[in-house]
Structure formats: C-alpha cells, structure tokens
Design a protein around this motif. Structure first.
Motif, PDB file in Angstrom:
ATOM      1  N   LYS A 179      -6.399   1.627   9.710  1.00 20.79           N
ATOM      2  CA  LYS A 179      -7.437   1.144   8.805  1.00 20.79           C
ATOM      3  C   LYS A 179      -7.899   2.210   7.818  1.00 20.79           C
ATOM      4  O   LYS A 179      -8.536   1.893   6.816  1.00 20.79           O
ATOM      5  CB  LYS A 179      -8.637   0.646   9.622  1.00 20.79           C
ATOM      6  N   ALA A 180      -7.596   3.455   8.110  1.00 17.33           N
ATOM      7  CA  ALA A 180      -7.980   4.536   7.184  1.00 17.33           C
ATOM      8  C   ALA A 180      -7.021   4.658   6.010  1.00 17.33           C
ATOM      9  O   ALA A 180      -7.288   5.431   5.085  1.00 17.33           O
ATOM     10  CB  ALA A 180      -8.048   5.857   7.938  1.00 17.33           C
ATOM     11  N   TYR A 181      -5.918   3.906   6.038  1.00 18.20           N
ATOM     12  CA  TYR A 181      -4.913   4.000   4.976  1.00 18.20           C
ATOM     13  C   TYR A 181      -4.824   2.671   4.220  1.00 18.20           C
ATOM     14  O   TYR A 181      -3.807   1.977   4.258  1.00 18.20           O
ATOM     15  CB  TYR A 181      -3.548   4.366   5.553  1.00 18.20           C
TER      16      TYR A 181
ATOM     17  N   PHE B 202       2.609   6.714   8.294  1.00 10.45           N
ATOM     18  CA  PHE B 202       3.462   6.337   9.428  1.00 10.45           C
ATOM     19  C   PHE B 202       3.797   4.852   9.463  1.00 10.45           C
ATOM     20  O   PHE B 202       4.313   4.368  10.481  1.00 10.45           O
ATOM     21  CB  PHE B 202       2.793   6.738  10.750  1.00 10.45           C
ATOM     22  N   PHE B 203       3.565   4.115   8.388  1.00 12.42           N
ATOM     23  CA  PHE B 203       3.976   2.708   8.377  1.00 12.42           C
ATOM     24  C   PHE B 203       4.174   2.225   6.946  1.00 12.42           C
ATOM     25  O   PHE B 203       3.547   2.721   6.000  1.00 12.42           O
ATOM     26  CB  PHE B 203       2.960   1.816   9.097  1.00 12.42           C
ATOM     27  N   ALA B 204       5.051   1.248   6.823  1.00 14.34           N
ATOM     28  CA  ALA B 204       5.287   0.564   5.554  1.00 14.34           C
ATOM     29  C   ALA B 204       4.473  -0.725   5.532  1.00 14.34           C
ATOM     30  O   ALA B 204       3.935  -1.159   6.559  1.00 14.34           O
ATOM     31  CB  ALA B 204       6.768   0.266   5.378  1.00 14.34           C
ATOM     32  N   VAL B 205       4.382  -1.330   4.360  1.00 13.72           N
ATOM     33  CA  VAL B 205       3.595  -2.552   4.202  1.00 13.72           C
ATOM     34  C   VAL B 205       4.432  -3.609   3.488  1.00 13.72           C
ATOM     35  O   VAL B 205       5.332  -3.299   2.701  1.00 13.72           O
ATOM     36  CB  VAL B 205       2.290  -2.294   3.425  1.00 13.72           C
ATOM     37  N   HIS B 206       4.106  -4.852   3.800  1.00  8.78           N
ATOM     38  CA  HIS B 206       4.723  -6.003   3.146  1.00  8.78           C
ATOM     39  C   HIS B 206       3.632  -6.684   2.316  1.00  8.78           C
ATOM     40  O   HIS B 206       2.589  -7.056   2.848  1.00  8.78           O
ATOM     41  CB  HIS B 206       5.303  -6.953   4.175  1.00  8.78           C
ATOM     42  N   VAL B 207       3.906  -6.865   1.025  1.00 10.57           N
ATOM     43  CA  VAL B 207       2.866  -7.250   0.074  1.00 10.57           C
ATOM     44  C   VAL B 207       3.176  -8.634  -0.490  1.00 10.57           C
ATOM     45  O   VAL B 207       4.295  -8.929  -0.902  1.00 10.57           O
ATOM     46  CB  VAL B 207       2.762  -6.222  -1.070  1.00 10.57           C
ATOM     47  N   THR B 208       2.142  -9.469  -0.487  1.00  5.64           N
ATOM     48  CA  THR B 208       2.174 -10.764  -1.165  1.00  5.64           C
ATOM     49  C   THR B 208       0.870 -10.930  -1.939  1.00  5.64           C
ATOM     50  O   THR B 208      -0.051 -10.118  -1.809  1.00  5.64           O
ATOM     51  CB  THR B 208       2.334 -11.920  -0.155  1.00  5.64           C
ATOM     52  N   SER B 209       0.798 -11.989  -2.709  1.00  4.05           N
ATOM     53  CA  SER B 209      -0.403 -12.200  -3.526  1.00  4.05           C
ATOM     54  C   SER B 209      -0.586 -13.684  -3.790  1.00  4.05           C
ATOM     55  O   SER B 209       0.375 -14.474  -3.780  1.00  4.05           O
ATOM     56  CB  SER B 209      -0.274 -11.442  -4.855  1.00  4.05           C
TER      57      SER B 209
ATOM     58  N   SER C 166       8.180  -5.053  -0.288  1.00  5.33           N
ATOM     59  CA  SER C 166       7.823  -4.118   0.786  1.00  5.33           C
ATOM     60  C   SER C 166       7.706  -2.724   0.196  1.00  5.33           C
ATOM     61  O   SER C 166       8.537  -2.315  -0.627  1.00  5.33           O
ATOM     62  CB  SER C 166       8.888  -4.118   1.890  1.00  5.33           C
ATOM     63  N   GLN C 167       6.686  -2.017   0.625  1.00  7.85           N
ATOM     64  CA  GLN C 167       6.429  -0.686   0.112  1.00  7.85           C
ATOM     65  C   GLN C 167       6.481   0.328   1.250  1.00  7.85           C
ATOM     66  O   GLN C 167       5.791   0.182   2.268  1.00  7.85           O
ATOM     67  CB  GLN C 167       5.052  -0.629  -0.560  1.00  7.85           C
ATOM     68  N   SER C 168       7.309   1.355   1.083  1.00  9.46           N
ATOM     69  CA  SER C 168       7.458   2.397   2.101  1.00  9.46           C
ATOM     70  C   SER C 168       6.213   3.277   2.140  1.00  9.46           C
ATOM     71  O   SER C 168       5.366   3.242   1.245  1.00  9.46           O
ATOM     72  CB  SER C 168       8.696   3.238   1.822  1.00  9.46           C
ATOM     73  N   ARG C 169       6.143   4.089   3.176  1.00 14.51           N
ATOM     74  CA  ARG C 169       4.987   4.985   3.349  1.00 14.51           C
ATOM     75  C   ARG C 169       4.964   6.055   2.263  1.00 14.51           C
ATOM     76  O   ARG C 169       6.002   6.565   1.854  1.00 14.51           O
ATOM     77  CB  ARG C 169       5.014   5.617   4.724  1.00 14.51           C
ATOM     78  N   LYS C 170       3.763   6.328   1.792  1.00 11.37           N
ATOM     79  CA  LYS C 170       3.492   7.367   0.794  1.00 11.37           C
ATOM     80  C   LYS C 170       4.324   7.189  -0.482  1.00 11.37           C
ATOM     81  O   LYS C 170       4.824   8.141  -1.067  1.00 11.37           O
ATOM     82  CB  LYS C 170       3.755   8.756   1.389  1.00 11.37           C
ATOM     83  N   THR C 171       4.437   5.930  -0.917  1.00 10.73           N
ATOM     84  CA  THR C 171       5.136   5.626  -2.176  1.00 10.73           C
ATOM     85  C   THR C 171       4.293   4.669  -2.996  1.00 10.73           C
ATOM     86  O   THR C 171       3.321   4.073  -2.506  1.00 10.73           O
ATOM     87  CB  THR C 171       6.521   5.008  -1.908  1.00 10.73           C
ATOM     88  N   GLN C 172       4.694   4.462  -4.249  1.00  9.07           N
ATOM     89  CA  GLN C 172       3.985   3.551  -5.148  1.00  9.07           C
ATOM     90  C   GLN C 172       4.987   2.889  -6.088  1.00  9.07           C
ATOM     91  O   GLN C 172       6.123   3.356  -6.235  1.00  9.07           O
ATOM     92  CB  GLN C 172       2.914   4.294  -5.948  1.00  9.07           C
ATOM     93  N   ARG C 173       4.536   1.845  -6.767  1.00  6.86           N
ATOM     94  CA  ARG C 173       5.381   1.147  -7.735  1.00  6.86           C
ATOM     95  C   ARG C 173       4.514   0.398  -8.740  1.00  6.86           C
ATOM     96  O   ARG C 173       3.340   0.091  -8.468  1.00  6.86           O
ATOM     97  CB  ARG C 173       6.328   0.180  -7.042  1.00  6.86           C
ATOM     98  N   ASN C 174       5.112   0.061  -9.870  1.00  6.96           N
ATOM     99  CA  ASN C 174       4.485  -0.784 -10.896  1.00  6.96           C
ATOM    100  C   ASN C 174       5.040  -2.195 -10.763  1.00  6.96           C
ATOM    101  O   ASN C 174       6.259  -2.399 -10.747  1.00  6.96           O
ATOM    102  CB  ASN C 174       4.762  -0.239 -12.298  1.00  6.96           C
TER     103      ASN C 174
END
Length: 316
Positions: free
Chosen positions: A150-152, A198-205, A226-234
């Motif tokens: 929850k801190a991330y 330490f975890f990736a996320v799956h993103v929807t909207s 899906s977004q890997s840990r400590k990464t970003q995208r446009n």
C-alpha cells in the motif's frame, strides 16, 4: 479250642484274640504319563469339576483326587512346573493366584491398547497444531506483504489533450427529430508510473469522457496494459464523439455555428484508473483506484495544439 473249668464246675471257653478289622481291597490308579497329558492338553478341554483341596483318610479317594488335580492343572497350564507343584501340595491359593495373574494380564493389555490409541491421538493433535501454526505464520506474512504494497501507489499524471477537429451542423437524431449535431476528435496523453520495488501491476480504466456539464460529448477506452516494477510509460487514448445530438443544450454552440474558430467551450475530462498487483500469485492481491477529473477548455482557434493539463486535474 481250649476249655477252662471254673471253681464252680462250669467251663469257660478261652477267649479269642481280638480280630482286626476286615481289610478293604486296594485300588491302584495310574496317573497319565507326560506324553498322554500333552496329548490330552492339546485336545478338547475336559469339563471336570475343580479339584478339592482337603484331606481324606481314604487312600482310594486321596489317590483319585490327587490324580484328578494333577490332570486338570496340567490341562490348564501345560508345562508349568510351579503350577504342578502347587496342585500336588494342595495349595489352596493356587486358583486365586491364577485369577489375579489373569486380571493383571488383562489390565496390561488394556493399558497397551490405551497407550496405542492415546499416542495416535496425541500425534494427530500435534500435527494439527503444527499445521495451524504454519497457516497463521503464512497469513501474517501475506498481511505484511499486503500492507507493504500500500505504500507504493501508482503515480498518474494527465499531461495534455489535443483536439484534432471540431464540427457542429444541423441534422436529425435517430428518431428523426431535427437538432444540432456535434462531432469532435481528441487525444489524451497520460503518464503512468509504477514505483513498487517488488511487484508489477495490471492497469485498466473506465472510459475517458468529455462532458459539457451533464451532457456527454465524447468518450474513449484506454487499452489495458501491465507495468513492471520501477518503470513508467506514456499512454495515449483517443476520445471522440460523432453526430452527438445537442437538443439546444449547448447555447454557446447554437449562436456560433458559423464562427467555430471563435468558440470557447468548457469541458470536463473524467475517468477512473484501476491498478491491480499480484504480489504472491493470486493469494496476495492489492488494488489501487485513482479517480481523475480535469478541467479542459476547447478553443476553436487552437485546434491541432496540445493543451497542458498538468495543473488542471484533480486526483482522488
């Protein structure tokens, strides 16, 4: 026979010596040999009465009783020299001792059975306690991971919106009612960042929508990723509307249909970004929701130019 004459002239017969009591015939009872006893002991058990341990002066009776006692004792405990001696000596406590020994043997058997079942019951309880301990430990570990995740929270920034075209013309709705019809096409650019280590996320909207107060003018669906840990995208999403009936609800457009380059139309861009993290497979799942609302102004003379929205959005 000799006669003796008394002084008075009478003769008295001489007395016979005292007679011994008549002798009874002697009976001899032969005890069964060891070989015969073993045969009979492994055969069917005799149903004789228990031996009487009292003394009788009759030799015949004494001989029968002793042989019977020895025979019954040899059948009950073949090969037991101590039992044979007790029977021969006429020990009155022999049967009582045998009963006590049998009771003790039964008690020992019961104790062994109780110990066997009691030991298995204790083992089952021990295994259950160990399993419960590991379940509780694993649950605590999962809760720690969930709390740490929850801190991330993912970072979302709506960077800009670009209106490609904008048009208002007269037309008819699906039921044939004449009204003004609006069409527009735009692109929204969003920066998404996953700060987790330490975890990736799956993103929807949810669909991105442009509203003029309560009237929806355009919408668009963002592609899930899906977004890997400590990464970003446009992320770019097309938001458009085609032949949207106005029914006179947009007074600004009604008076400026011929001069759209002078139009300044306030709009609201709204959507909800949903991020889901699988921290420990499907066992530990963490969800993040961000509701975004941005204030956008459509300028007719600024078509084809991106509008900066970094300071125009509210994230909830």
């Amino acid at each position: 026979m000799h006669a003796k004459t008394d002084s008075d002239g009478t003769s008295v017969e001489a007395s016979w010596p005292p007679r011994s009591p008549p002798r009874r015939p002697i009976y001899f009872v032969q005890s069964p040999s060891n070989h015969d006893v073993e045969k009979m002991s492994y055969g069917s058990s005799p149903t004789g009465s228990p031996a009487h341990h009292y003394y009788n002066s009759s030799p015949t009776h004494h001989s029968r009783e002793s042989s019977t006692s020895r025979f019954s004792a040899s059948l009950k405990k073949p090969g037991s020299l101590n039992a044979w001696k007790h029977v021969q000596l006429g020990d009155p406590c022999h049967r009582r001792r045998r009963l006590v020994d049998e009771d003790e043997d039964e008690d020992e058997d019961d104790d062994e059975m109780d110990g066997l079942y009691g030991g298995s019951g204790r083992n089952v309880r021990l295994y259950l306690c160990i399993a419960l301990f590991f379940v509780m430990l694993f649950t605590v570990f999962c809760l720690v991971l969930w709390g740490a995740s929850k801190a991330y929270k993912p970072k979302i920034f709506v960077k800009s919106i670009l209106f490609q075209n904008f048009n208002v013309q007269a037309g008819n709705d699906q039921s044939g009612v004449p009204t003004d019809m609006l069409s527009l096409n735009s692109t929204v650019k969003i920066l998404y960042r996953n700060p987790a280590t330490f975890f990736a996320v799956h993103v929807t909207s949810t669909p991105l929508e442009l509203h003029y107060f309560q009237l929806k003018l355009a919408s668009g669906q963002m592609q899930k990723f899906s977004q890997s840990r400590k990464t970003q995208r446009n992320v770019k999403t097309v938001v458009k509307g085609y032949q949207v009936p106005l029914y006179g609800g947009v007074s600004v457009l009604s008076s400026a249909k011929e001069h759209l380059d002078r139009v300044s139309l306030p709009l609201n861009l709204t959507f909800v970004m949903r991020s889901r993290a699988y921290i420990l497979g499907r066992l530990v799942e963490s969800k993040f929701y961000r509701r975004v609302r941005c204030s956008v102004t459509l300028h007719g003379k600024a078509l084809g130019k991106a509008l900066n929205l970094t300071k125009s959005c509210i994230y909830e």
